[in-house]
Design an enzyme around this catalytic site. Structure first.
Site, mmCIF file in Angstrom:
data_model
loop_
_atom_site.group_PDB
_atom_site.id
_atom_site.type_symbol
_atom_site.label_atom_id
_atom_site.label_comp_id
_atom_site.label_asym_id
_atom_site.label_seq_id
_atom_site.Cartn_x
_atom_site.Cartn_y
_atom_site.Cartn_z
ATOM 1 N NE ARG A 173 -3.690 -2.436 0.201
ATOM 2 C CZ ARG A 173 -3.375 -3.626 -0.301
ATOM 3 N NH1 ARG A 173 -2.238 -3.788 -0.952
ATOM 4 N NH2 ARG A 173 -4.184 -4.654 -0.165
ATOM 5 C CB SER A 243 -9.742 -2.447 3.617
ATOM 6 O OG SER A 243 -10.236 -3.670 3.120
ATOM 7 C CD GLU A 339 -6.117 0.145 2.312
ATOM 8 O OE1 GLU A 339 -6.621 -0.064 1.203
ATOM 9 O OE2 GLU A 339 -5.865 -0.761 3.122
#
Length: 351
Positions: A173, A243, A339
């Protein structure tokens, strides 16, 4: 050429353009100006001009990975450029894709045309241009596995630059666009290299039940879509950003110690001496599934997803997220990291 659109339903005098339709959390925030950039030249011209005049600016794709913490005191540029160019050699298919293309639509385009590899990444919301920034991934596949290059414009100079996949410094990520090039680069196109010889990735979740010797890309795609639709809420029905927390990576020794206390804890090897822990498991086993603050809640089916149950404010989301981080750190000694990007009045901020 007219770049500015008519005003939406009035919000505040200083922030007349609603951002509620442009973020999947459906937060009722707004901005001072809103640009729909449908042409690449338009996108570059507007973005560079705003950057060089030091006006607050946010370049926005599908709005699926942002939390608007405040009204935005500047211009939001919506990336809506389109176009897919295809070429091939003996071993690979090559795609050049405009930043504004929808990611899931790209996966479907590849499947329809016999280009395999992206099936595991089906139904991830957002645009192609946003995909390299956080190196999207799911079910054992990351975007960088098939990325050939990323083309961006240096906002300070207007210069076009193409980076190879290695030069993008992809991580979990993560990428150069979240670090050295943060708020300095405008991604305009992404190149993909899809091998003609397909090797299915079936190591995660329900994919394990598929027969590796006879499975087809369509079956992998169908399995991923069915799984995501059964576990994840539709943002058109229940606002969310997918998420909300990254799966934390910890020392394997710490994970082994946790297994003594929590034998069912879920984790996967992640490089030498490291383990990636399932953040959803941590939240669920902390008893937080369904936990609610105001109009924001932990989803009752997937603990990794925070949702807008109706009328949630930015403050509801932030307080809920901070409460989860604090609880997980107290119970497991692991600090979760959000995130989505947190966008304040003048740009990106921390949770």
């Amino acid at each position: 050429m007219a770049f500015w659109i008519p005003k939406d339903t009035p919000m505040q005098d200083n922030f007349p353009y609603s951002l509620k339709p442009h973020n999947t959390f459906a937060l009722a925030r707004s901005c001072r100006e809103l640009v729909h950039a449908t042409k690449n030249e338009q996108l570059i011209e507007v973005s560079c001009r705003l950057y060089q005049t030091h006006e607050p600016m946010l370049i926005l794709g599908g709005g699926s990975n942002v939390i608007f913490c405040d009204d935005f005191a500047g211009t939001v540029v919506l990336v809506e450029t389109k176009g897919i160019e295809v070429s091939a050699d003996a071993e690979n298919h090559y795609l050049s894709v405009a930043a504004g293309e929808n990611w899931h639509d790209l996966v479907c385009f590849c499947l329809d045309n016999g280009f395999s590899g992206l099936e595991n990444l089906a139904l991830i919301p957002g645009t192609v241009g946003a995909a390299p920034i956080q190196n999207i991934g799911a079910y054992g596949v990351e975007m960088n596995d098939f990325c050939d290059w990323v083309e961006y414009v240096e906002l300070e100079s207007g210069k076009k630059i193409r980076l190879s996949a290695d030069e993008c410094e992809f991580g979990y990520r993560d990428s150069i666009f979240k670090r050295q090039l943060l708020e300095k680069a405008l991604i305009t196109h992404v190149g993909f290299k899809l091998p003609k010889q397909w090797f299915p990735k079936l190591e995660y979740g329900p994919l394990k039940a598929l027969n590796v010797s006879g499975v087809t890309p369509q079956q992998v795609f169908d399995c991923i879509c069915e799984t995501r639709q059964s576990k994840l809420p539709d943002p058109k029905v229940l606002g969310n950003a997918g998420s909300f927390f990254k799966n934390p990576v910890v020392d394997s020794a710490q994970f082994d110690a946790l297994t003594e206390i929590y034998p069912n804890i879920v984790g996967y090897p992640h490089g030498s001496g490291k383990t990636k822990v399932a953040a959803g498991w941590l939240i669920d086993n902390a008893g937080l599934k369904g936990f609610k603050i105001g109009g924001a809640a932990v989803h009752d089916k997937q603990a990794l997803v925070l949702v807008n149950t109706g009328g949630a404010t930015s403050e509801d989301i932030l307080i809920l997220a901070e409460s989860i981080v604090e609880k997980i750190e107290q119970q497991f000694g692991i600090r979760l990291e959000a995130e989505p990007r947190m966008i304040g009045a003048n740009g990106e901020r921390s949770l």
